[in-house]
Design an enzyme around this catalytic site. Structure first.
Site, short mmCIF file in Angstrom:
data_model
loop_
_atom_site.label_atom_id
_atom_site.label_comp_id
_atom_site.label_asym_id
_atom_site.label_seq_id
_atom_site.Cartn_x
_atom_site.Cartn_y
_atom_site.Cartn_z
N HIS A 56 0.89 -1.16 0.00
CA HIS A 56 0.00 0.00 0.00
C HIS A 56 0.93 1.21 0.00
CE1 HIS A 56 -2.36 -3.05 2.25
NE2 HIS A 56 -3.41 -2.46 1.75
N ASP A 59 2.37 1.83 3.34
CA ASP A 59 3.27 0.82 3.92
C ASP A 59 4.71 1.24 3.63
OD1 ASP A 59 1.02 -0.81 4.40
OD2 ASP A 59 1.28 -1.89 2.52
N MET A 90 2.47 -5.95 -7.73
CA MET A 90 1.18 -5.35 -7.40
C MET A 90 1.37 -4.20 -6.43
SD MET A 90 -1.22 -5.34 -4.68
CE MET A 90 -1.49 -6.86 -3.80
N GLU A 183 -11.06 -6.27 -4.89
CA GLU A 183 -11.06 -7.27 -3.82
C GLU A 183 -12.28 -7.09 -2.91
OE1 GLU A 183 -7.45 -7.60 -1.62
OE2 GLU A 183 -8.43 -8.55 0.08
N LYS A 185 -14.87 -8.07 0.31
CA LYS A 185 -14.92 -8.55 1.70
C LYS A 185 -16.30 -8.17 2.23
CE LYS A 185 -12.40 -8.35 6.13
NZ LYS A 185 -11.28 -7.69 6.85
N GLU A 219 -10.02 -13.16 -2.21
CA GLU A 219 -9.23 -13.58 -1.05
C GLU A 219 -9.93 -14.72 -0.33
OE1 GLU A 219 -7.28 -10.76 1.63
OE2 GLU A 219 -8.06 -11.92 3.33
N HIS A 222 -11.92 -13.85 2.84
CA HIS A 222 -13.10 -13.00 2.66
C HIS A 222 -14.30 -13.78 2.13
CE1 HIS A 222 -10.21 -9.34 2.34
NE2 HIS A 222 -10.10 -10.00 3.48
N ASP A 247 -5.50 -13.40 -3.46
CA ASP A 247 -4.96 -13.27 -2.09
C ASP A 247 -5.14 -14.59 -1.37
OD1 ASP A 247 -5.61 -9.83 -0.92
OD2 ASP A 247 -4.18 -10.69 -2.35
N ASP A 257 -11.81 -11.74 10.17
CA ASP A 257 -10.81 -11.97 9.12
C ASP A 257 -9.49 -12.42 9.75
OD1 ASP A 257 -9.46 -9.79 6.49
OD2 ASP A 257 -9.39 -11.96 6.78
N ASP A 259 -6.87 -14.08 8.33
CA ASP A 259 -5.65 -13.97 7.52
C ASP A 259 -4.58 -14.97 7.98
OD1 ASP A 259 -5.90 -10.33 7.15
OD2 ASP A 259 -6.79 -11.97 5.98
N ASP A 289 -1.77 -12.90 1.40
CA ASP A 289 -2.22 -11.74 2.17
C ASP A 289 -2.60 -12.26 3.56
OD1 ASP A 289 -4.81 -9.18 1.91
OD2 ASP A 289 -3.06 -9.42 3.18
C1 DIG Z 1 -7.06 -6.91 2.89
O1 DIG Z 1 -7.34 -8.25 2.60
C2 DIG Z 1 -6.65 -6.18 1.66
C3 DIG Z 1 -5.63 -5.13 1.98
O2 DIG Z 1 -4.64 -5.77 2.72
C4 DIG Z 1 -5.10 -4.77 0.64
O3 DIG Z 1 -5.71 -3.61 0.20
C5 DIG Z 1 -5.45 -5.91 -0.26
C6 DIG Z 1 -4.25 -6.30 -1.05
O4 DIG Z 1 -4.16 -7.64 -1.30
N1 DIG Z 1 -5.99 -6.95 0.64
MN MN Z 2 -6.48 -9.12 0.78
MN MN Z 3 -8.15 -10.48 4.78
#
Ligand code: DIG
Ligand code: MN
Ligand code: MN
Length: 389
Positions: A56, A59, A90, A183, A185, A219, A222, A247, A257, A259, A289
């Site tokens: 990002h 980041d 990316m 993406e 969620k 993802e 998600h 992801d 979430d 992760d 991710d």
């Molecule tokens: C969260 O799953 C999102 C953020 O971390 C980011 O914007 C995106 C990138 O893979 N995934």
């Molecule tokens: Mn993600």
């Molecule tokens: Mn996530």
């Protein structure tokens, strides 16, 4: 002897700065790990054998960095990339941390916030392209509501569409070789996030000015939060030619979430996901991710990163075994191998075919009585996964 599950560049394993850089903070406690700089993260990823690193904007460059600080940070980051050989496939924008985005970014009720989100995203796209990104992810973490009294859902969708249209036009104007990956969620951090699933985005993309530039970044966690079969979402995206990024992580159903490290929880669905990606020859990045448990130190973070890549390669090897298992393949063939004598051939629609189908005498009792041997097929699949085949 070389480890057959050791990561190689051709595996295209990538991690975000925010993943292995996750300091272990959670809603109930402060960080448990020291902060790692972008340079230290690149070096860590180089050490564990990753192909690339994603980020990002903030980041890499803090939101309050001066222009001189920005330039120094980018210069140092580029040197670390050159030293390690890591790529930047990316990039994305943080449109969810700063309080300015507390009510969304592109869908905010405040036109100044919507304008700021466009400006911030364009600058982040510029930086991502400068560092080599070919995919730009949009995760609308704050694009949602706690109460629908706050925002008209139709207007919110229109604002999101207007923002993405503006940004695809910007990318074209800049002649950026960039694809957008949306993406989904369903919730967290908002009570409800708009466009909550990959399927929602696949429908939304077709309403954009340049749908050809826009795909999805599904993802695991998600879609699992929505109780969905992740591989099915990925298959629909692939079928639509829209699987621009992915992801990878893991997630118990019905929870926040998590992760989790890829492959660490949902063994069977991870297997069918990796089998799908490898069977179709998905050419994109395998982006993790996810982050290490809060209990881990930096060595544990390396274990997390190595385990993510190693598990993917083990699942890939299991998929090869499944595809080559004679008993399994015989069952897969047998279930589709049925006598069709006399059945009207269906090769698209024709009046002749429609009349023939309406006039055909189907033996529905026999059709329903047939045993399909899926118990045996699934048991053999489990035995491949448990390592006894
Ligand atoms: C969260 O799953 C999102 C953020 O971390 C980011 O914007 C995106 C990138 O893979 N995934
Ligand atoms: Mn993600
Ligand atoms: Mn996530």
């Amino acid at each position: 002897m070389s480890d057959q599950y050791a990561p190689k560049p051709e595996h295209k394993f990538t991690f975000g700065l925010w993943t292995v850089g996750n300091p272990g903070r959670d809603p109930f406690g402060p960080p448990t790990r020291p902060h790692l700089s972008p340079v230290e993260i690149v070096q860590l990823l180089g050490e564990v054998g990753a192909y690339g690193v994603n980020f990002h904007d903030n980041d890499l460059v803090p939101i309050d960095a001066t222009p001189a600080q920005h330039d120094q940070i980018v210069k140092d980051f580029k040197k670390a990339l050159a030293d390690t050989g890591l790529k930047v496939p990316m990039a994305t924008t943080n449109l969810f941390s700063d309080p300015a985005f507390k009510d969304g970014a592109f869908t905010s009720n405040d036109p100044r916030v919507r304008a700021y989100a466009l400006s911030k995203t364009m600058k982040a796209m510029d930086l991502g392209v400068e560092l080599g990104a070919k995919v730009y992810v949009f995760w609308g973490g704050r694009e949602g509501v706690e109460t629908d009294a706050a925002k008209d859902a139709l207007e919110a969708g229109k604002r999101f569409r207007d923002a993405l249209n503006f940004l695809t036009h910007y990318a074209r104007d800049q002649k950026y070789d960039l694809k957008f990956a949306l993406e989904a969620k369903p919730n967290e951090p908002r009570h409800d996030i708009y466009l909550p699933t990959t399927g929602s985005f696949l429908g939304f993309i077709e309403t954009l000015d340049h749908p050809e530039m826009v795909g999805v970044n599904p993802e695991v966690a998600h879609e699992h939060m929505s109780g969905l079969n992740f591989m099915h979402a990925v298959a629909q995206a692939w079928d639509a030619g829209k699987l621009f990024h992915i992801d990878l992580n893991d997630q118990a159903f019905g929870r926040y979430d998590q992760d989790l490290r890829f492959g660490s929880h949902s063994i069977k669905s991870n297997f069918f996901l990796v089998k799908f990606l490898e069977d179709v020859g998905y050419p994109g990045m395998r982006h993790f991710d996810s982050h290490a448990y809060r209990t881990e130190d930096v060595e544990g973070v390396k274990d997390f990163a190595r385990g993510s890549m190693r598990s993917y390669l083990i699942y890939k090897e299991k998929a090869k075994r499944w595809n080559e298992d004679k008993e399994i393949q015989a069952l897969v063939k047998e279930v589709a191998d049925v006598p069709t004598d006399g059945l009207p051939a269906i090769d698209g629609y024709s009046k002749k075919t429609a009349d023939a189908l309406k006039g055909f005498a189907f033996d529905r009792i026999a059709l329903g009585a047939r045993g399909l041997q899926y118990e045996k097929l699934d048991q053999l699949t489990i035995e491949v996964l448990l390592g006894v085949r």
